[in-house]
Scaffold this motif. Structure first.
Motif, PDB file in Angstrom:
ATOM      1  N   GLN A 186     -45.641  -1.457 -16.169  1.00 14.77           N
ATOM      2  CA  GLN A 186     -47.206  -1.377 -16.566  1.00 14.77           C
ATOM      3  C   GLN A 186     -47.662  -2.655 -17.029  1.00 14.77           C
ATOM      4  O   GLN A 186     -48.946  -2.825 -17.337  1.00 14.77           O
ATOM      5  CB  GLN A 186     -47.643  -0.166 -17.282  1.00 14.77           C
ATOM      6  N   LYS A 187     -46.835  -3.368 -17.627  1.00 18.85           N
ATOM      7  CA  LYS A 187     -47.384  -4.750 -18.256  1.00 18.85           C
ATOM      8  C   LYS A 187     -46.658  -5.790 -17.479  1.00 18.85           C
ATOM      9  O   LYS A 187     -45.754  -5.810 -16.520  1.00 18.85           O
ATOM     10  CB  LYS A 187     -46.710  -4.540 -19.839  1.00 18.85           C
ATOM     11  N   LYS A 188     -46.960  -7.139 -17.913  1.00 18.93           N
ATOM     12  CA  LYS A 188     -46.441  -8.077 -17.226  1.00 18.93           C
ATOM     13  C   LYS A 188     -45.750  -9.153 -18.223  1.00 18.93           C
ATOM     14  O   LYS A 188     -45.904 -10.617 -18.046  1.00 18.93           O
ATOM     15  CB  LYS A 188     -47.735  -8.785 -16.564  1.00 18.93           C
ATOM     16  N   GLU A 189     -45.017  -8.561 -18.899  1.00 17.34           N
ATOM     17  CA  GLU A 189     -44.206  -9.529 -19.871  1.00 17.34           C
ATOM     18  C   GLU A 189     -42.826  -9.686 -19.337  1.00 17.34           C
ATOM     19  O   GLU A 189     -42.714  -9.340 -18.195  1.00 17.34           O
ATOM     20  CB  GLU A 189     -43.650  -8.480 -21.336  1.00 17.34           C
ATOM     21  N   ASP A 192     -40.576  -6.970 -18.076  1.00 23.40           N
ATOM     22  CA  ASP A 192     -41.453  -6.387 -16.815  1.00 23.40           C
ATOM     23  C   ASP A 192     -41.128  -6.988 -15.742  1.00 23.40           C
ATOM     24  O   ASP A 192     -40.693  -6.436 -14.649  1.00 23.40           O
ATOM     25  CB  ASP A 192     -42.608  -6.178 -17.048  1.00 23.40           C
ATOM     26  N   ASP A 360     -53.625  -8.127  -9.448  1.00 27.35           N
ATOM     27  CA  ASP A 360     -54.278  -7.538 -10.842  1.00 27.35           C
ATOM     28  C   ASP A 360     -54.757  -6.361 -10.946  1.00 27.35           C
ATOM     29  O   ASP A 360     -56.278  -5.960 -11.116  1.00 27.35           O
ATOM     30  CB  ASP A 360     -55.174  -8.706 -11.368  1.00 27.35           C
ATOM     31  N   PHE A 364     -52.615  -2.063 -14.700  1.00 30.19           N
ATOM     32  CA  PHE A 364     -51.730  -2.860 -15.636  1.00 30.19           C
ATOM     33  C   PHE A 364     -52.449  -3.026 -16.931  1.00 30.19           C
ATOM     34  O   PHE A 364     -53.688  -2.823 -17.383  1.00 30.19           O
ATOM     35  CB  PHE A 364     -51.520  -4.454 -15.180  1.00 30.19           C
ATOM     36  N   THR A 365     -51.794  -3.066 -17.993  1.00 26.15           N
ATOM     37  CA  THR A 365     -52.302  -3.294 -19.480  1.00 26.15           C
ATOM     38  C   THR A 365     -51.485  -4.284 -20.188  1.00 26.15           C
ATOM     39  O   THR A 365     -50.294  -4.299 -19.986  1.00 26.15           O
ATOM     40  CB  THR A 365     -52.270  -1.881 -20.354  1.00 26.15           C
ATOM     41  N   PRO A 366     -52.200  -5.471 -20.711  1.00 31.20           N
ATOM     42  CA  PRO A 366     -53.553  -5.630 -20.656  1.00 31.20           C
ATOM     43  C   PRO A 366     -53.915  -6.251 -19.237  1.00 31.20           C
ATOM     44  O   PRO A 366     -52.651  -6.747 -18.535  1.00 31.20           O
ATOM     45  CB  PRO A 366     -53.820  -6.718 -21.756  1.00 31.20           C
ATOM     46  N   ASN A 367     -55.056  -6.400 -18.773  1.00 30.29           N
ATOM     47  CA  ASN A 367     -55.391  -6.726 -17.518  1.00 30.29           C
ATOM     48  C   ASN A 367     -56.453  -7.885 -17.463  1.00 30.29           C
ATOM     49  O   ASN A 367     -57.180  -7.876 -16.648  1.00 30.29           O
ATOM     50  CB  ASN A 367     -55.671  -5.518 -16.540  1.00 30.29           C
ATOM     51  N   GLN A 368     -56.114  -8.728 -18.440  1.00 34.17           N
ATOM     52  CA  GLN A 368     -57.267  -9.991 -18.703  1.00 34.17           C
ATOM     53  C   GLN A 368     -57.340 -10.723 -17.245  1.00 34.17           C
ATOM     54  O   GLN A 368     -58.509 -11.123 -17.135  1.00 34.17           O
ATOM     55  CB  GLN A 368     -56.816 -10.588 -19.792  1.00 34.17           C
ATOM     56  N   GLU A 400     -61.708   0.866 -16.731  1.00 31.51           N
ATOM     57  CA  GLU A 400     -61.484  -0.739 -16.564  1.00 31.51           C
ATOM     58  C   GLU A 400     -63.171  -1.054 -16.508  1.00 31.51           C
ATOM     59  O   GLU A 400     -63.338  -2.279 -16.674  1.00 31.51           O
ATOM     60  CB  GLU A 400     -60.685  -1.304 -15.772  1.00 31.51           C
TER      61      GLU A 400
END
Ligand code: BJ8
Length: 448
Positions: A186-189, A192, A360, A364-368, A400
């Motif tokens: 759920q994140k994009k680190e 992840d 995107d 996802f969080t965050p989803n800038q 969102e």
């Protein structure tokens, strides 16, 4: 107009009777409820006529997509059944996060299964809560109502842990069909990304087990090439839609994006490219489908599965031109390609995983990145306003919307929020809001 009451996108015949008996036999063998299916098929032709075929100045090359749509439960299903008779498999998906390339690499066909119409509601609501997103209920309705030859043709359904509704729904769906669920972070680190790369490998193993085929550098590279070509064709279409006046309607563009999920990918890409040739010529000649004064709209939000054309139809009927869709049945599906430069299997699998994690989606969080992409699309397409489409009870997209509104207003652009389902009850109310919004856009243009 009865979009929401339309029950299924089925085979229907644009003025010609085609092998109906053959199809009935095929549907029967797939376990389709023929009586219910017949009723559904009756609804489509007048609807398609009104919403799609009656549009003025349609490009001639839309004929292919009209044919594919008219044969949605016919010819394409015949092709899938023929594949199965040769010992190949069919794999169904519900989300743009499931890598089609892996399915293709093992020689299987990949079909999207999201539902865009209310079906078998009574049966569905015996199991699923009423206040669940219409897309999930529709998907289940097609399954329990035995109305969808695609889902019945599938040997495996691949789900994903995106929103809560879907991931819990897959547990129930697994009582009816073989289901495999990918875990989407759920994140994009970085960690992840590592988990997702492992998930992509796990799906590859599951598909190898299903088909008995090994994924190799050669077949995976070829599958990447095929799907990249399909996406490049859609990007070319996206590019020509910058022309003013617009050379294709938003409804036709949406139809093409919807068909992208189930048509044979090589044939589909060829047809999209041929359509683009026609559209590029039109753009040079300044020949639009509407005149230059039509307010141009960026549509953003939840996916619109076939035959959900409710909001684009309301918008375009009221005089707007939808010039781009920030949807999964739109730019979110095709904007990224898979890098195929790696020389080994591990490298190609990583490239696939990385490409799919770029999507995107609001889960996802965050989803800038989504916010920035929306702002960029609004600028690139010089839109007059953004219309946000949220399916009722869809938490990721309804929540969102707040951030999207702020980002759009930062650009000094008007924003219209529409939260709806697949029913028809709110069509008049949405139409009134859309007309007021378009008037506002018109007055802004007039005052410079
Ligand atoms: S990548 S948008 S296809 S998850 S509308 S079922 S989110 S409650 S469809 Fe989606 Fe993949 Fe994301 Fe695209 Fe849940 Fe919302 Fe329903 Fe949704």
């Amino acid at each position: 107009m009865v979009v929401g009451k339309l029950l299924v996108a089925g085979t229907f015949f644009l003025g010609k009777e085609l092998m109906m008996e053959d199809y009935r036999e095929m549907w029967r063998n797939l376990g389709i409820d023929l009586d219910a299916h017949d009723q559904l098929l009756e609804v489509l032709p007048p609807l398609y006529q009104e919403i799609i075929l009656d549009q003025p100045e349609r490009p001639a090359r839309m004929a292919y997509f009209d044919m594919v749509f008219s044969e949605i439960h016919g010819k394409r299903i015949q092709e899938l059944v023929a594949l199965k008779e040769k010992g190949k498999n069919v794999v169904g998906t519900f989300c743009t996060h499931v890598p089609e390339e892996l399915v293709l690499a093992v020689g299987a066909a990949c079909v999207g299964l999201c539902g865009g119409a209310e079906v078998a509601t009574e049966e569905v609501e015996k199991v699923l809560p009423r206040n669940l997103c219409a897309l999930i209920k529709s998907s289940f309705g097609f399954k329990v109502g035995k109305l969808c030859p695609y889902v019945e043709a599938c040997d495996l359904l691949v789900g994903e842990t995106t929103c809560d509704g879907k991931k819990k729904y897959y547990e129930i769906l697994a009582e009816h069909s073989p289901v495999y669920v990918m875990e989407l972070p759920q994140k994009k680190e970085e960690r992840d990304g590592r988990l997702w790369r492992e998930e992509v490998r796990e799906l590859a193993r599951r598909l190898e087990e299903l088909t008995g085929e090994k994924i190799t550098v050669e077949n995976l590279r070829e599958a990447i090439r095929v799907i990249n070509n399909k996406r490049e064709a859609l990007m070319r279409l996206m590019e020509v839609r910058k022309a003013r006046p617009p050379v294709i309607s938003g409804k036709d563009a949406l139809l093409i994006n919807q068909i992208a999920f189930y048509d044979e990918p090589r044939r589909f890409a060829k047809q999209v490219n041929e359509l683009c040739e026609e559209l590029e010529k039109r753009a040079q000649e300044g020949k639009g489908v509407v005149d230059d004064s039509a307010p141009s709209i960026l549509l953003s939000g939840c996916p619109m599965a076939i035959p959900n054309w409710k909001l684009p139809h309301i918008l375009e009927k009221a005089g707007a031109a939808v010039v781009m869709e920030e949807l999964c049945t739109g730019v979110r599906y095709f904007r990224h390609l898979v890098d195929d430069s790696a020389n080994d299997l591990e490298g190609l699998l990583d490239s696939i995983a990385d490409r799919y994690l770029e999507i995107d989606c609001a889960v996802f969080t965050p989803n800038q990145r989504r916010i920035e992409n929306i702002q960029q699309l609004a600028k690139d397409y010089q839109v007059d306003g953004l219309v946000y489409y949220a399916i009722q009870f869809c938490d990721p997209y309804t929540v969102e919307a707040y951030r999207v509104r702020k980002a759009v207003e930062e650009l000094d652009l008007p924003f219209l929020y529409i939260e709806t389902d697949y029913s028809q009850e709110d069509v008049a109310q949405i139409s009134t809001r859309v007309e007021a919004f378009l008037e506002l856009l018109g007055s802004r243009v007039a005052s410079g």
